[in-house]
Design a protein around this motif. Structure first.
Motif, PDB file in Angstrom:
ATOM      1  N   LEU A  25       4.581  10.118  -7.209  1.00 19.66           N
ATOM      2  CA  LEU A  25       5.495  10.128  -8.241  1.00 19.66           C
ATOM      3  C   LEU A  25       4.901  10.330  -9.583  1.00 19.66           C
ATOM      4  CD1 LEU A  25       8.626   9.928  -9.175  1.00 19.66           C
ATOM      5  CD2 LEU A  25       7.996   7.447  -9.524  1.00 19.66           C
ATOM      6  N   LEU A  26       3.727   9.782 -10.074  1.00 19.38           N
ATOM      7  CA  LEU A  26       3.195  10.063 -11.147  1.00 19.38           C
ATOM      8  C   LEU A  26       2.630  11.478 -11.197  1.00 19.38           C
ATOM      9  CD1 LEU A  26       1.067   7.093 -11.713  1.00 19.38           C
ATOM     10  CD2 LEU A  26       3.100   7.623 -13.067  1.00 19.38           C
ATOM     11  N   GLY A  27       1.927  12.155 -10.023  1.00 19.95           N
ATOM     12  CA  GLY A  27       1.585  13.461 -10.026  1.00 19.95           C
ATOM     13  C   GLY A  27       2.483  14.371 -10.098  1.00 19.95           C
ATOM     14  N   VAL A  63      -8.387  21.176  -8.789  1.00 17.61           N
ATOM     15  CA  VAL A  63      -9.324  20.008  -8.386  1.00 17.61           C
ATOM     16  C   VAL A  63      -9.113  19.146  -7.417  1.00 17.61           C
ATOM     17  CG1 VAL A  63     -10.467  17.995  -9.539  1.00 17.61           C
ATOM     18  CG2 VAL A  63      -9.955  20.236 -11.095  1.00 17.61           C
ATOM     19  N   LEU A  64      -7.935  19.039  -7.162  1.00 21.28           N
ATOM     20  CA  LEU A  64      -7.347  18.093  -5.973  1.00 21.28           C
ATOM     21  C   LEU A  64      -7.793  18.875  -4.643  1.00 21.28           C
ATOM     22  CD1 LEU A  64      -4.210  16.108  -5.374  1.00 21.28           C
ATOM     23  CD2 LEU A  64      -4.910  17.716  -3.624  1.00 21.28           C
ATOM     24  N   LEU A  65      -7.502  20.127  -4.584  1.00 21.92           N
ATOM     25  CA  LEU A  65      -7.779  20.869  -3.435  1.00 21.92           C
ATOM     26  C   LEU A  65      -9.293  21.178  -3.054  1.00 21.92           C
ATOM     27  CD1 LEU A  65      -5.104  23.765  -3.683  1.00 21.92           C
ATOM     28  CD2 LEU A  65      -4.963  21.739  -2.429  1.00 21.92           C
ATOM     29  N   LEU A  66      -9.969  21.287  -4.056  1.00 19.03           N
ATOM     30  CA  LEU A  66     -11.866  21.363  -3.970  1.00 19.03           C
ATOM     31  C   LEU A  66     -12.211  20.194  -3.372  1.00 19.03           C
ATOM     32  CD1 LEU A  66     -12.580  23.558  -7.038  1.00 19.03           C
ATOM     33  CD2 LEU A  66     -12.609  24.141  -4.539  1.00 19.03           C
ATOM     34  N   MET A  67     -11.586  18.954  -3.847  1.00 18.56           N
ATOM     35  CA  MET A  67     -12.140  17.700  -3.453  1.00 18.56           C
ATOM     36  C   MET A  67     -11.780  17.419  -2.104  1.00 18.56           C
ATOM     37  SD  MET A  67     -11.667  14.490  -6.485  1.00 18.56           S
ATOM     38  CE  MET A  67      -9.980  14.871  -6.604  1.00 18.56           C
ATOM     39  N   LEU A 101      -4.687  11.972   0.455  1.00 19.76           N
ATOM     40  CA  LEU A 101      -4.232  10.795  -0.387  1.00 19.76           C
ATOM     41  C   LEU A 101      -5.232  10.178  -1.379  1.00 19.76           C
ATOM     42  CD1 LEU A 101      -1.669   9.154   2.085  1.00 19.76           C
ATOM     43  CD2 LEU A 101      -1.251  10.631   0.245  1.00 19.76           C
ATOM     44  N   ASP A 102      -6.427  10.157  -0.767  1.00 24.63           N
ATOM     45  CA  ASP A 102      -7.604   9.657  -1.517  1.00 24.63           C
ATOM     46  C   ASP A 102      -7.785  10.610  -2.848  1.00 24.63           C
ATOM     47  OD1 ASP A 102      -9.645   8.327  -2.796  1.00 24.63           O
ATOM     48  OD2 ASP A 102     -11.120   8.748  -0.973  1.00 24.63           O
ATOM     49  N   ALA A 103      -7.843  11.950  -2.613  1.00 24.57           N
ATOM     50  CA  ALA A 103      -7.974  12.841  -3.495  1.00 24.57           C
ATOM     51  C   ALA A 103      -6.832  12.782  -4.600  1.00 24.57           C
ATOM     52  CB  ALA A 103      -8.057  14.306  -3.171  1.00 24.57           C
ATOM     53  N   LEU A 104      -5.776  12.596  -4.143  1.00 22.55           N
ATOM     54  CA  LEU A 104      -4.424  12.397  -5.133  1.00 22.55           C
ATOM     55  C   LEU A 104      -4.662  11.139  -6.130  1.00 22.55           C
ATOM     56  CD1 LEU A 104      -1.571  13.308  -6.146  1.00 22.55           C
ATOM     57  CD2 LEU A 104      -0.766  11.881  -4.110  1.00 22.55           C
ATOM     58  N   HIS A 105      -5.321  10.095  -5.491  1.00 17.71           N
ATOM     59  CA  HIS A 105      -5.210   8.893  -6.247  1.00 17.71           C
ATOM     60  C   HIS A 105      -6.392   9.210  -7.343  1.00 17.71           C
ATOM     61  CE1 HIS A 105      -5.906   4.698  -6.977  1.00 17.71           C
ATOM     62  NE2 HIS A 105      -7.344   5.068  -6.912  1.00 17.71           N
ATOM     63  N   ARG A 106      -7.375  10.090  -6.998  1.00 18.48           N
ATOM     64  CA  ARG A 106      -8.464  10.235  -8.031  1.00 18.48           C
ATOM     65  C   ARG A 106      -8.016  11.317  -9.073  1.00 18.48           C
ATOM     66  NH1 ARG A 106     -13.926   9.416  -5.637  1.00 18.48           N
ATOM     67  NH2 ARG A 106     -13.590   8.216  -3.561  1.00 18.48           N
ATOM     68  N   HIS A 146       0.876  -1.158  -0.081  1.00 23.34           N
ATOM     69  CA  HIS A 146      -0.088  -0.064   0.055  1.00 23.34           C
ATOM     70  C   HIS A 146       0.874   1.228   0.019  1.00 23.34           C
ATOM     71  CE1 HIS A 146      -3.463   2.629   0.866  1.00 23.34           C
ATOM     72  NE2 HIS A 146      -2.682   2.953   1.834  1.00 23.34           N
ATOM     73  N   ALA A 147       1.884   1.106   0.759  1.00 24.72           N
ATOM     74  CA  ALA A 147       2.966   2.432   0.966  1.00 24.72           C
ATOM     75  C   ALA A 147       3.522   2.613  -0.556  1.00 24.72           C
ATOM     76  CB  ALA A 147       4.031   2.353   1.803  1.00 24.72           C
ATOM     77  N   VAL A 148       3.932   1.702  -1.318  1.00 25.03           N
ATOM     78  CA  VAL A 148       4.415   1.645  -2.497  1.00 25.03           C
ATOM     79  C   VAL A 148       3.588   2.323  -3.547  1.00 25.03           C
ATOM     80  CG1 VAL A 148       5.335   0.311  -4.541  1.00 25.03           C
ATOM     81  CG2 VAL A 148       6.171  -0.341  -2.168  1.00 25.03           C
ATOM     82  N   MET A 149       2.200   1.853  -3.199  1.00 22.77           N
ATOM     83  CA  MET A 149       1.190   2.463  -4.307  1.00 22.77           C
ATOM     84  C   MET A 149       0.892   4.173  -4.181  1.00 22.77           C
ATOM     85  SD  MET A 149       0.203   0.135  -6.672  1.00 22.77           S
ATOM     86  CE  MET A 149       2.113  -0.216  -6.270  1.00 22.77           C
ATOM     87  N   VAL A 150       1.038   4.293  -2.848  1.00 23.79           N
ATOM     88  CA  VAL A 150       0.948   5.649  -2.432  1.00 23.79           C
ATOM     89  C   VAL A 150       2.318   6.509  -3.137  1.00 23.79           C
ATOM     90  CG1 VAL A 150       0.847   7.334  -0.661  1.00 23.79           C
ATOM     91  CG2 VAL A 150      -0.528   5.245  -0.267  1.00 23.79           C
ATOM     92  N   TYR A 151       3.202   5.858  -2.963  1.00 27.36           N
ATOM     93  CA  TYR A 151       4.498   6.684  -3.535  1.00 27.36           C
ATOM     94  C   TYR A 151       4.355   6.657  -5.107  1.00 27.36           C
ATOM     95  CZ  TYR A 151       6.982   6.519   1.040  1.00 27.36           C
ATOM     96  OH  TYR A 151       7.202   6.562   2.245  1.00 27.36           O
TER      97      TYR A 151
END
Length: 206
Positions: free
Chosen positions: A16-18, A90-94, A103-108, A7-12
């Motif tokens: 990274l992609l962002g 968009v991230l901030l507004l979510m 982290l959930d908003a970043l994932h989206r 899960h930590a790797v997926m968050v990273y």
């Protein structure tokens, strides 16, 4: 322990992609194209509804309700670099409006915005390179086909990498995201056809 590490790797990976997409978009300086005029108001209106579209499942409390991406239409109106930069608010507004964890908003933002927009951009570049320059190719190819493939691929990849939410099977999630991708494609293709017919100047990729 292994699950937590994965899960930590997926968050990273999301971070990274962002950051990578943001750095590339900033380096391209897309605001230079709009020094004499603001982006068209339909693009701004569509961008303004993205936070609601992307947090709809959280707001309604229905995990199976898959948000529409909508980012491919924004990409066609503004181009990839500016569309990417506009995903930051968009991230901030979510986070603020839907009370989503950061982290959930970043994932989206990554899997509903950055990844499908990038895939759609690459598909569009391939169509420009190898297919005739024709209205049908632009509307059906970039508006419908590229959107369906990009959104479905991003949704499937996100599901396979991050897994399904509680009380949802992976198969159900993949089916829901595939159906949402077709809805996204019909919406994008229909609006794109209207713009091409009446307001082609609203499309930076036309």
């Amino acid at each position: 322990m292994a699950v937590a590490a994965y899960h930590a790797v997926m968050v990273y990976l999301d971070v990274l992609l962002g950051l990578l997409a943001l750095a590339i978009a900033l380096a391209l300086r897309p605001w230079r194209a709009w020094t004499r005029a603001a982006p068209p108001w339909p693009a701004l209106a569509w961008w303004a509804v993205l936070p609601l579209m992307w947090s709809l499942d959280a707001v309604t409390g229905m995990p199976l309700l898959q948000p529409l991406s909508g980012v491919c239409l924004l990409l066609l109106m503004l181009g990839w670099p500016l569309a990417v930069l506009m995903l930051v608010p968009v991230l901030l507004l979510m986070v603020l409006m839907a009370d989503l964890p950061a982290l959930d908003a970043l994932h989206r933002v990554v899997w509903l915005g950055l990844v499908p927009a990038t895939l759609a951009m690459l598909l569009g570049a391939a169509m420009r390179r190898w297919l005739p320059r024709h209205l049908f190719i632009y509307i059906f190819g970039r508006g419908f086909f590229a959107t369906a493939v990009a959104v479905a691929s991003a949704g499937a990849l996100a599901a396979l990498l991050h897994g399904a939410p509680a009380n949802l099977s992976l198969a159900d999630l993949l089916l829901a995201r595939g159906l949402a991708a077709w809805g996204d494609a019909f919406l994008t293709g229909g609006i794109l056809a209207i713009f091409v017919a009446f307001r082609p100047e609203w499309l930076a990729t036309y």
